[in-house]
Design a protein around this motif. Structure first.
Motif, PDB file in Angstrom:
ATOM      1  N   PHE A  74      11.723 -19.957  18.309  1.00  0.00           N
ATOM      2  CA  PHE A  74      12.959 -21.036  18.796  1.00  0.00           C
ATOM      3  C   PHE A  74      13.796 -20.720  19.744  1.00  0.00           C
ATOM      4  N   SER A  75      14.095 -21.531  20.626  1.00  0.00           N
ATOM      5  CA  SER A  75      15.100 -21.108  21.811  1.00  0.00           C
ATOM      6  C   SER A  75      16.514 -21.469  21.147  1.00  0.00           C
ATOM      7  N   LYS A  76      16.376 -22.546  20.507  1.00  0.00           N
ATOM      8  CA  LYS A  76      17.942 -22.693  19.920  1.00  0.00           C
ATOM      9  C   LYS A  76      17.760 -23.495  18.336  1.00  0.00           C
ATOM     10  N   LEU A  77      18.652 -22.959  17.399  1.00  0.00           N
ATOM     11  CA  LEU A  77      18.502 -23.341  16.093  1.00  0.00           C
ATOM     12  C   LEU A  77      20.006 -23.979  15.720  1.00  0.00           C
ATOM     13  N   GLY A  78      20.013 -24.925  14.987  1.00  0.00           N
ATOM     14  CA  GLY A  78      21.431 -25.132  14.318  1.00  0.00           C
ATOM     15  C   GLY A  78      21.712 -24.373  13.405  1.00  0.00           C
ATOM     16  N   PHE A  79      22.958 -24.305  12.709  1.00  0.00           N
ATOM     17  CA  PHE A  79      23.259 -23.420  11.597  1.00  0.00           C
ATOM     18  C   PHE A  79      22.577 -23.879  10.227  1.00  0.00           C
ATOM     19  N   LEU A  80      22.477 -25.137  10.267  1.00  0.00           N
ATOM     20  CA  LEU A  80      21.930 -25.708   8.881  1.00  0.00           C
ATOM     21  C   LEU A  80      20.448 -25.677   8.956  1.00  0.00           C
ATOM     22  N   GLU A  81      19.793 -25.697  10.171  1.00  0.00           N
ATOM     23  CA  GLU A  81      18.453 -25.670  10.217  1.00  0.00           C
ATOM     24  C   GLU A  81      18.198 -24.031   9.869  1.00  0.00           C
ATOM     25  N   PHE A  82      18.735 -23.117  10.601  1.00  0.00           N
ATOM     26  CA  PHE A  82      18.658 -21.752  10.028  1.00  0.00           C
ATOM     27  C   PHE A  82      18.685 -21.500   8.589  1.00  0.00           C
ATOM     28  N   LEU A  83      19.661 -22.113   7.839  1.00  0.00           N
ATOM     29  CA  LEU A  83      20.007 -21.875   6.437  1.00  0.00           C
ATOM     30  C   LEU A  83      18.535 -22.498   6.024  1.00  0.00           C
ATOM     31  N   ASN A  84      18.342 -23.858   6.258  1.00  0.00           N
ATOM     32  CA  ASN A  84      17.404 -24.380   5.453  1.00  0.00           C
ATOM     33  C   ASN A  84      16.104 -23.811   5.378  1.00  0.00           C
ATOM     34  N   LYS A  85      15.991 -23.187   6.708  1.00  0.00           N
ATOM     35  CA  LYS A  85      14.611 -22.759   6.833  1.00  0.00           C
ATOM     36  C   LYS A  85      14.470 -21.170   6.245  1.00  0.00           C
ATOM     37  N   GLY A  86      15.391 -20.951   5.489  1.00  0.00           N
ATOM     38  CA  GLY A  86      15.569 -19.708   4.843  1.00  0.00           C
ATOM     39  C   GLY A  86      15.161 -18.340   5.754  1.00  0.00           C
ATOM     40  N   LEU A  87      15.446 -18.554   7.113  1.00  0.00           N
ATOM     41  CA  LEU A  87      15.367 -17.483   8.144  1.00  0.00           C
ATOM     42  C   LEU A  87      16.152 -16.356   7.708  1.00  0.00           C
ATOM     43  N   THR A 130      25.152 -15.639   4.037  1.00  0.00           N
ATOM     44  CA  THR A 130      26.752 -15.472   4.162  1.00  0.00           C
ATOM     45  C   THR A 130      27.132 -15.483   5.438  1.00  0.00           C
ATOM     46  N   SER A 131      26.662 -14.485   6.385  1.00  0.00           N
ATOM     47  CA  SER A 131      27.129 -14.485   7.617  1.00  0.00           C
ATOM     48  C   SER A 131      27.017 -15.844   8.213  1.00  0.00           C
ATOM     49  N   ILE A 132      25.835 -16.456   8.357  1.00  0.00           N
ATOM     50  CA  ILE A 132      25.643 -17.561   9.041  1.00  0.00           C
ATOM     51  C   ILE A 132      26.460 -18.724   8.655  1.00  0.00           C
ATOM     52  N   SER A 133      26.881 -18.650   7.493  1.00  0.00           N
ATOM     53  CA  SER A 133      27.780 -19.771   6.728  1.00  0.00           C
ATOM     54  C   SER A 133      29.124 -19.709   7.615  1.00  0.00           C
ATOM     55  N   LEU A 134      29.551 -18.338   7.446  1.00  0.00           N
ATOM     56  CA  LEU A 134      30.956 -17.997   8.119  1.00  0.00           C
ATOM     57  C   LEU A 134      30.827 -18.562   9.483  1.00  0.00           C
ATOM     58  N   CYS A 135      29.506 -18.192  10.244  1.00  0.00           N
ATOM     59  CA  CYS A 135      29.681 -18.481  11.680  1.00  0.00           C
ATOM     60  C   CYS A 135      29.719 -20.011  11.906  1.00  0.00           C
ATOM     61  N   MET A 136      28.892 -20.801  10.966  1.00  0.00           N
ATOM     62  CA  MET A 136      29.037 -22.178  10.937  1.00  0.00           C
ATOM     63  C   MET A 136      30.658 -22.940  10.790  1.00  0.00           C
ATOM     64  N   ALA A 145      30.185  -8.606   7.889  1.00  0.00           N
ATOM     65  CA  ALA A 145      31.166  -8.054   8.626  1.00  0.00           C
ATOM     66  C   ALA A 145      31.140  -8.276  10.078  1.00  0.00           C
ATOM     67  N   ALA A 146      30.136  -8.612  10.725  1.00  0.00           N
ATOM     68  CA  ALA A 146      30.231  -8.965  12.240  1.00  0.00           C
ATOM     69  C   ALA A 146      30.871 -10.498  12.268  1.00  0.00           C
ATOM     70  N   ALA A 147      30.460 -11.292  11.403  1.00  0.00           N
ATOM     71  CA  ALA A 147      30.814 -12.523  11.465  1.00  0.00           C
ATOM     72  C   ALA A 147      32.306 -12.672  11.080  1.00  0.00           C
ATOM     73  N   LEU A 148      32.815 -11.973  10.111  1.00  0.00           N
ATOM     74  CA  LEU A 148      34.178 -11.711   9.821  1.00  0.00           C
ATOM     75  C   LEU A 148      35.032 -11.343  10.672  1.00  0.00           C
ATOM     76  N   ARG A 149      34.601 -10.163  11.705  1.00  0.00           N
ATOM     77  CA  ARG A 149      35.353  -9.771  12.594  1.00  0.00           C
ATOM     78  C   ARG A 149      35.431 -10.533  13.879  1.00  0.00           C
ATOM     79  N   ALA A 150      34.134 -11.306  14.033  1.00  0.00           N
ATOM     80  CA  ALA A 150      34.041 -12.244  15.251  1.00  0.00           C
ATOM     81  C   ALA A 150      35.212 -13.311  14.954  1.00  0.00           C
ATOM     82  N   ILE A 151      35.241 -13.680  13.868  1.00  0.00           N
ATOM     83  CA  ILE A 151      36.322 -14.737  13.523  1.00  0.00           C
ATOM     84  C   ILE A 151      37.634 -14.168  13.771  1.00  0.00           C
ATOM     85  N   GLU A 152      38.086 -12.881  13.092  1.00  0.00           N
ATOM     86  CA  GLU A 152      39.395 -12.723  13.238  1.00  0.00           C
ATOM     87  C   GLU A 152      39.646 -12.016  14.492  1.00  0.00           C
ATOM     88  N   LEU A 153      38.959 -11.684  15.445  1.00  0.00           N
ATOM     89  CA  LEU A 153      39.262 -10.983  16.806  1.00  0.00           C
ATOM     90  C   LEU A 153      38.968 -12.134  17.848  1.00  0.00           C
TER      91      LEU A 153
END
Ligand code: UDP
Length: 239
Positions: free
Chosen positions: A181-194, A200-206, A145-153
């Motif tokens: 980690f001080s920073k991470l890429g979206f794909l890195e985040f997803l690949n690490k299974g964090l 779903t939310s990280i994919s939307l942000c990416m 929901a946070a990712a969706l609203r961030a995009i919409e707003l």
């Protein structure tokens, strides 16, 4: 005056952040602490939308494991977020700021329905908008929901408040040698299974290029540190 690096943000508050030591229910002192922290960034002129979770009261997954139909359990979880939203609204308004609660499931007697244009109008008028009932759909989370609203707003970032000071390679509460980690890429985040945010939310942000900053809300001044660009927590963003 310190200058904010963001003009409009979405703050994601997990339900557990309202529950204090006990880990469940609502701790008024904790909510008041969070409200004061939020006001500090409002004073810098930042427009604030908040998506609130419900895990301190009810989680759909846990309910369904105990035998409640998953869809009903998820609706119960979404209703829990509305309880938290009203508690946060009350606490913020005691500090003399204007707020509006909007819900993804209509509850007209207690809050406005979520209407994107109206939410944006409230933000432009410096009202803090608290968004409850997640996406309004079962099988989702309030992170999504946070990712969706961030995009919409059109918010410039998602501030994901947690009780640890960023994203670690493994759980720092269980492994004291875990590296942050001080920073991470979206794909890195997803690949690490964090697990800090669901996939779903990280994919939307990416897809929509919205950075997520994970930080510890329990330390006074931290939200403000993120807003003025101090490098605390972990930022997840495009490579
Ligand atoms: N929920 C849902 N759809 C949504 C958002 C939330 O069904 O779009 C339900 C789900 O059952 C979830 C509960 O509401 O477990 C509370 O939300 P969440 O677990 O995301 O809260 P948090 O972990 O942030 O406290």
């Amino acid at each position: 005056m310190e200058k904010p690096i963001y003009k409009r943000i979405l703050l994601k508050l997990g339900g557990e952040s309202l529950s204090g030591e006990k880990g469940y229910g609502i701790d008024i002192q904790k909510i008041n602490f969070i409200s004061k922290e939020i006001i500090e960034i409002k004073k810098l002129g930042v427009q604030i939308a908040i998506v609130i979770g419900g895990g301190n009261i009810f989680r759909g997954q846990e309910g369904s494991e105990k035998g409640i139909n998953r869809v009903s359990a998820d609706y119960m979880g979404m209703l829990a977020t509305a309880i938290n939203a009203l508690a946060l609204q009350d606490s913020l308004e005691k500090l003399n700021v204007e707020t509006r609660v909007q819900t993804a499931i209509e509850m007209k007697a207690i809050a406005e329905p979520y209407i994107r244009r109206r939410a944006i109008r409230h933000l432009q008028k410096d009202r803090i908008v608290i968004l409850a009932a997640g996406t309004g759909n079962p099988y989702f989370t309030t992170d999504t929901a946070a990712a969706l609203r961030a995009i919409e707003l059109n918010t410039e970032a998602i501030l994901k408040a947690t009780k640890v000071d960023g994203i670690y390679e493994s759980d720092p509460l269980k492994n004291s040698k875990a590296v942050k980690f001080s920073k991470l890429g979206f794909l890195e985040f997803l690949n690490k299974g964090l697990k800090v945010m669901d996939a779903t939310s990280i994919s939307l942000c990416m897809e929509n290029n919205i950075p997520v900053i994970v930080f510890n809300l329990n330390i006074a001044g931290n939200i403000k540190r993120v807003i003025v660009g101090e490098k605390i927590g972990t930022i997840v963003k495009g490579e």
